[in-house]
Enzyme design. Structure first.
Site, short mmCIF file in Angstrom:
data_model
loop_
_atom_site.label_atom_id
_atom_site.label_comp_id
_atom_site.label_asym_id
_atom_site.label_seq_id
_atom_site.Cartn_x
_atom_site.Cartn_y
_atom_site.Cartn_z
N SER A 199 0.87 -1.18 0.00
CA SER A 199 0.00 0.00 0.00
C SER A 199 0.91 1.24 0.00
O SER A 199 1.89 1.29 0.74
CB SER A 199 -0.87 -0.03 1.27
OG SER A 199 -1.63 1.15 1.35
N SER B 54 2.80 2.16 -2.50
CA SER B 54 3.99 2.01 -3.36
C SER B 54 3.80 2.69 -4.72
O SER B 54 4.75 2.81 -5.49
CB SER B 54 4.33 0.52 -3.56
OG SER B 54 3.23 -0.16 -4.13
N LYS C 243 0.96 1.92 -6.95
CA LYS C 243 0.27 1.05 -7.93
C LYS C 243 -0.81 1.79 -8.71
O LYS C 243 -0.85 1.75 -9.94
CB LYS C 243 -0.38 -0.16 -7.21
CG LYS C 243 0.58 -1.05 -6.44
CD LYS C 243 -0.12 -2.22 -5.79
CE LYS C 243 -1.20 -1.86 -4.77
NZ LYS C 243 -0.69 -1.15 -3.58
N SER C 244 -1.71 2.46 -7.98
CA SER C 244 -2.82 3.14 -8.64
C SER C 244 -2.32 4.29 -9.51
O SER C 244 -2.84 4.54 -10.61
CB SER C 244 -3.82 3.69 -7.61
OG SER C 244 -4.22 2.68 -6.74
N THR C 245 -1.31 4.99 -9.00
CA THR C 245 -0.75 6.12 -9.76
C THR C 245 -0.16 5.62 -11.07
O THR C 245 -0.39 6.21 -12.14
CB THR C 245 0.33 6.83 -8.91
OG1 THR C 245 -0.24 7.17 -7.65
CG2 THR C 245 0.85 8.08 -9.59
N ASN D 81 -10.14 -12.66 -3.40
CA ASN D 81 -10.11 -11.34 -4.05
C ASN D 81 -9.23 -11.41 -5.31
O ASN D 81 -9.65 -11.00 -6.40
CB ASN D 81 -9.52 -10.34 -3.04
CG ASN D 81 -9.41 -8.93 -3.56
OD1 ASN D 81 -10.30 -8.44 -4.26
ND2 ASN D 81 -8.32 -8.24 -3.23
N ILE E 79 -2.58 -5.11 -4.18
CA ILE E 79 -1.43 -5.49 -3.34
C ILE E 79 -1.02 -6.93 -3.68
O ILE E 79 0.13 -7.23 -3.89
CB ILE E 79 -1.78 -5.38 -1.84
CG1 ILE E 79 -2.08 -3.92 -1.47
CG2 ILE E 79 -0.60 -5.90 -1.00
CD1 ILE E 79 -2.44 -3.71 0.00
N SER E 80 -2.00 -7.83 -3.73
CA SER E 80 -1.76 -9.27 -4.03
C SER E 80 -0.50 -9.75 -3.32
O SER E 80 0.50 -10.05 -3.98
CB SER E 80 -1.71 -9.51 -5.54
OG SER E 80 -0.95 -8.55 -6.24
N GLY F 170 -3.77 -6.71 10.87
CA GLY F 170 -3.45 -7.45 9.65
C GLY F 170 -3.21 -6.52 8.46
O GLY F 170 -3.69 -6.78 7.37
N1 LIG Z 1 -5.42 -4.77 6.25
C1 LIG Z 1 -5.15 -4.16 5.09
N2 LIG Z 1 -4.04 -4.49 4.39
C2 LIG Z 1 -3.79 -3.88 3.23
N3 LIG Z 1 -4.58 -2.92 2.66
C3 LIG Z 1 -5.70 -2.57 3.33
C4 LIG Z 1 -6.03 -3.17 4.57
N4 LIG Z 1 -7.20 -2.62 5.00
C5 LIG Z 1 -7.58 -1.72 4.07
N5 LIG Z 1 -6.70 -1.69 3.06
C6 LIG Z 1 -6.91 -0.87 1.85
O1 LIG Z 1 -7.29 -1.80 0.83
C7 LIG Z 1 -6.48 -1.64 -0.31
C8 LIG Z 1 -5.90 -2.99 -0.77
O2 LIG Z 1 -6.85 -3.77 -1.36
P1 LIG Z 1 -6.37 -4.97 -2.27
O3 LIG Z 1 -7.61 -5.61 -2.77
O4 LIG Z 1 -5.40 -4.48 -3.28
O5 LIG Z 1 -5.60 -5.93 -1.24
S1 LIG Z 1 -5.21 -7.47 -1.41
O6 LIG Z 1 -4.61 -7.62 -2.75
O7 LIG Z 1 -6.41 -8.28 -1.26
O8 LIG Z 1 -4.23 -7.74 -0.35
C9 LIG Z 1 -5.32 -0.78 0.05
O9 LIG Z 1 -5.19 0.08 -1.06
P2 LIG Z 1 -3.77 0.59 -1.61
O10 LIG Z 1 -3.25 1.52 -0.55
O11 LIG Z 1 -4.12 1.29 -2.89
O12 LIG Z 1 -2.87 -0.59 -1.84
C10 LIG Z 1 -5.72 -0.10 1.34
O13 LIG Z 1 -6.19 1.19 1.05
N1 LIG Z 2 6.49 7.58 -8.71
C1 LIG Z 2 6.13 8.23 -7.62
N2 LIG Z 2 6.97 9.09 -7.03
C2 LIG Z 2 6.61 9.76 -5.92
N3 LIG Z 2 5.41 9.63 -5.31
C3 LIG Z 2 4.54 8.78 -5.85
C4 LIG Z 2 4.84 8.03 -7.02
N4 LIG Z 2 3.79 7.25 -7.33
C5 LIG Z 2 2.86 7.51 -6.39
N5 LIG Z 2 3.30 8.43 -5.50
C6 LIG Z 2 2.55 8.95 -4.35
O1 LIG Z 2 2.51 7.90 -3.40
C7 LIG Z 2 1.25 7.84 -2.78
C8 LIG Z 2 0.65 6.45 -2.96
O2 LIG Z 2 0.38 6.23 -4.33
P1 LIG Z 2 -0.77 5.24 -4.77
O3 LIG Z 2 -0.72 5.20 -6.26
O4 LIG Z 2 -2.06 5.60 -4.14
O5 LIG Z 2 -0.22 3.87 -4.17
P2 LIG Z 2 -0.96 2.46 -4.00
O6 LIG Z 2 -2.02 2.37 -5.05
O7 LIG Z 2 0.14 1.45 -4.20
O8 LIG Z 2 -1.49 2.45 -2.61
C9 LIG Z 2 0.39 8.94 -3.40
O9 LIG Z 2 0.41 10.05 -2.54
C10 LIG Z 2 1.11 9.26 -4.69
O10 LIG Z 2 0.96 10.59 -5.07
#
Ligand SMILES: Nc1ncnc2c1ncn2[C@@H]1O[C@H](COP(=O)(O)OS(=O)(=O)O)[C@@H](OP(=O)(O)O)[C@H]1O
Ligand SMILES: Nc1ncnc2c1ncn2[C@@H]1O[C@H](COP(=O)(O)OP(=O)(O)O)[C@@H](O)[C@H]1O
Length: 224
Positions: free
Chosen positions: A55, A57, A59-61, A103, A126-127, A176
């Site tokens: 989370s 890192s 990914k969405s960006t 998921n 995240i997977s 978790g």
């Molecule tokens: N316990 C826990 N662990 C990790 N992440 C959490 C958790 N609870 C809520 N979130 C939020 O859910 C987003 C991740 O969902 P995913 O479906 O990608 O997770 S997974 O692949 O099933 O592990 C993740 O989004 P990203 O930050 O974009 O990765 C979080 O915002």
């Molecule tokens: N290449 C990058 N360099 C610097 N900051 C970044 C980069 N990609 C994303 N970010 C910042 O990191 C944070 C998390 O990005 P996000 O895409 O939401 O991550 P994830 O989907 O893995 O949770 C956001 O605030 C975003 O603006």
């Protein structure tokens, strides 16, 4: 596991019934327009770009930058973002290991359908478990699953913390949480690794997208 199909036996159209999981007596129906025809129409090849990482890192960006860069080249993509899919299709799943596996399985199956439609499907999830990602890879023809690892240290993800989730996890208010008290298994052999630059100047999301696009070009996905 039998795959149901229709066969022409002695001039008669005979259905072959199959049992798949809990589904019994089902038949596979072939489409009247096949994948090659759809790819020809779109002038691209369907595939799955699977973006994995902690989370925060990026990914969405990256998924958004990549989708935009493809669009500007007249290539059709579609993003399956973990967060978004959990708002609908996967709303009944928690973050315990079995639910994360389900998921990923569902997202893998949906991504496979998009790829079959000829679309470049970008899954940003995240997977955390290697075996779940490998199971999705195994759903697709060899080469069509492109695993992209956001190799960003936990400390950096935690410092970004755009949703305040790490803070809550450290305070014990989320249990978790991946990277804090739940595992993340990095890929051993992925197609693309996007590494955080130690000199504190991360590659921009657009540069990362271009790295993925170069891979797609090199492998011939951006033409029919
Ligand atoms: N316990 C826990 N662990 C990790 N992440 C959490 C958790 N609870 C809520 N979130 C939020 O859910 C987003 C991740 O969902 P995913 O479906 O990608 O997770 S997974 O692949 O099933 O592990 C993740 O989004 P990203 O930050 O974009 O990765 C979080 O915002
Ligand atoms: N290449 C990058 N360099 C610097 N900051 C970044 C980069 N990609 C994303 N970010 C910042 O990191 C944070 C998390 O990005 P996000 O895409 O939401 O991550 P994830 O989907 O893995 O949770 C956001 O605030 C975003 O603006």
């Amino acid at each position: 596991m039998l795959m149901g199909s229709r066969q022409l036996l002695g001039g008669k159209n005979v259905c072959q019934l199959a049992n798949i999981g809990q589904s019994t007596n089902i038949v596979w129906h072939k489409s009247s327009v096949d994948k090659l025809a759809r790819q020809e129409l779109l002038q691209q090849k369907g595939c799955v770009i699977w973006i994995t990482g902690l989370s925060g890192s990026g990914k969405s960006t990256l998924a958004c930058a990549l989708s935009r860069a493809l669009y500007s080249r007249s290539k059709l993509s579609y993003i399956l973002d973990g967060d978004n899919i959990r708002h609908g299709l996967n709303r009944n799943l928690s973050f315990k290991a079995e639910d994360r596996a389900e998921n990923i399985r569902r997202i893998g199956e949906v991504a496979k359908l998009f790829a079959d439609a000829g679309i470049i499907c970008i899954a940003s999830v995240i997977s955390p478990y290697r075996k779940d990602r490998d199971a999705c890879r195994a759903m697709l023809p060899v080469g069509d699953f492109i695993e992209v690892f956001m190799d960003v240290p936990l400390q950096i993800c935690e410092s970004r913390d755009p949703k305040g989730l790490y803070k809550l996890a450290r305070a014990g208010k989320i249990k978790g949480f991946t990277g804090i008290d739940d595992p993340y298994e990095p890929p051993l052999n992925c197609e693309v690794t996007l590494q955080y630059n130690k000199n504190n100047c991360t590659s921009s999301p657009n540069d990362m997208a271009e790295t993925v696009i170069s891979y797609l070009e090199q492998k011939g996905f951006l033409q029919a």
